[in-house]
Design a protein around this motif. Structure first.
Motif, PDB file in Angstrom:
ATOM      1  N   UNK A 124       0.820  -1.139  -0.354  1.00 16.32           N
ATOM      2  CA  UNK A 124      -0.340  -0.306  -0.112  1.00 16.32           C
ATOM      3  C   UNK A 124       1.101   1.449   0.138  1.00 16.32           C
ATOM      4  N   UNK A 125       2.159   1.115   1.455  1.00 13.91           N
ATOM      5  CA  UNK A 125       2.950   2.436   1.137  1.00 13.91           C
ATOM      6  C   UNK A 125       3.698   2.291  -0.692  1.00 13.91           C
ATOM      7  N   UNK A 126       4.232   1.287  -1.043  1.00 15.42           N
ATOM      8  CA  UNK A 126       4.638   1.684  -2.514  1.00 15.42           C
ATOM      9  C   UNK A 126       3.819   2.005  -3.247  1.00 15.42           C
ATOM     10  N   UNK A 127       2.339   1.482  -3.399  1.00 15.43           N
ATOM     11  CA  UNK A 127       1.438   2.010  -4.851  1.00 15.43           C
ATOM     12  C   UNK A 127       1.006   3.658  -3.974  1.00 15.43           C
TER      13      UNK A 127
ATOM     14  N   UNK B 224       1.060   6.478  -6.896  1.00 23.96           N
ATOM     15  CA  UNK B 224       0.375   7.074  -7.503  1.00 23.96           C
ATOM     16  C   UNK B 224       0.079   8.466  -7.075  1.00 23.96           C
ATOM     17  N   UNK B 225       1.499   9.061  -5.728  1.00 23.35           N
ATOM     18  CA  UNK B 225       0.765  10.514  -6.065  1.00 23.35           C
ATOM     19  C   UNK B 225       0.980  11.384  -5.916  1.00 23.35           C
ATOM     20  N   UNK B 226       1.407  12.630  -6.071  1.00 24.22           N
ATOM     21  CA  UNK B 226       2.157  13.869  -6.702  1.00 24.22           C
ATOM     22  C   UNK B 226       2.219  14.980  -5.605  1.00 24.22           C
ATOM     23  N   UNK B 227       3.324  16.162  -6.430  1.00 22.76           N
ATOM     24  CA  UNK B 227       3.138  17.290  -5.496  1.00 22.76           C
ATOM     25  C   UNK B 227       3.956  16.709  -3.668  1.00 22.76           C
ATOM     26  N   UNK B 228       2.959  17.311  -2.563  1.00 17.84           N
ATOM     27  CA  UNK B 228       3.882  17.341  -1.688  1.00 17.84           C
ATOM     28  C   UNK B 228       3.690  16.280  -0.571  1.00 17.84           C
ATOM     29  N   UNK B 229       2.169  15.666  -1.201  1.00 18.25           N
ATOM     30  CA  UNK B 229       2.104  13.827  -0.783  1.00 18.25           C
ATOM     31  C   UNK B 229       2.538  12.825  -0.990  1.00 18.25           C
TER      32      UNK B 229
ATOM     33  N   UNK C  25       6.019  13.725  -1.784  1.00 21.26           N
ATOM     34  CA  UNK C  25       7.547  14.206  -0.787  1.00 21.26           C
ATOM     35  C   UNK C  25       7.730  13.141   0.872  1.00 21.26           C
ATOM     36  N   UNK C  26       6.278  14.184   0.912  1.00 22.71           N
ATOM     37  CA  UNK C  26       6.295  13.296   2.359  1.00 22.71           C
ATOM     38  C   UNK C  26       6.006  11.651   2.524  1.00 22.71           C
TER      39      UNK C  26
END
Length: 145
Positions: A26-29, A33-38, A40-41
């Motif tokens: 779930x973390x790697x997925x 799929x994420x972008x921007x600030x999320x 980076x976190x």
């Protein structure tokens, strides 16, 4: 085509989350799929739970083991195994090892077996096909009461 990313998980996290590998997936997925600030976190979280791949020792191990395998080519940081109906390419990176495979599973299993025998706490993740697992399962201690 199957595409795997193999991460070296810190021992404390590997032991704590053994049996709950879906959380790593779930973390790697989410990271993919994420972008921007999320993004980076999540990247910082991934960096915290993973160890860097020791490039030169891993390259030496692979080169030494792959000499015995027919149909193998090594070009810089990429190892390729090609057969009539299948093949796999392994790319060595600092944070993960990438394997792209096609055809039957025999070529990718050669890479998995070499890594399994020589390194610990490696988690393989195939995001597209939702497959994941340890290359070398962690041995659980059995306590006698």
């Amino acid at each position: 085509m199957r595409s795997y990313q193999i991460y070296w998980i810190e021992e404390s996290f590997a032991n704590h989350y053994y049996g709950r590998e879906r959380m790593f997936f779930g973390l790697f997925s989410d990271w993919e799929e994420s972008s921007g600030e999320l993004n980076q976190i999540i990247a910082k979280q991934v960096e915290f739970i993973t160890k860097p791949i020791p490039y030169l020792p891993t390259q030496r191990i692979l080169q030494h083991e792959l000499v015995k395998v027919e149909g193998t080519k090594w070009i810089e940081a990429t190892a390729r195994i090609e057969r009539e109906d299948s093949g796999a390419a392994l790319i060595l990176n600092e944070k993960c090892i990438s394997i792209d495979a096609w055809g039957p599973h025999d070529c990718e299993y050669i890479f998995f077996e070499i890594l399994r025998r020589n390194m610990g706490q490696l988690l393989a993740v195939d995001l597209k096909n939702e497959r994941y697992g340890w290359l070398k399962p962690i041995k659980q201690r059995k306590f006698i009461y």
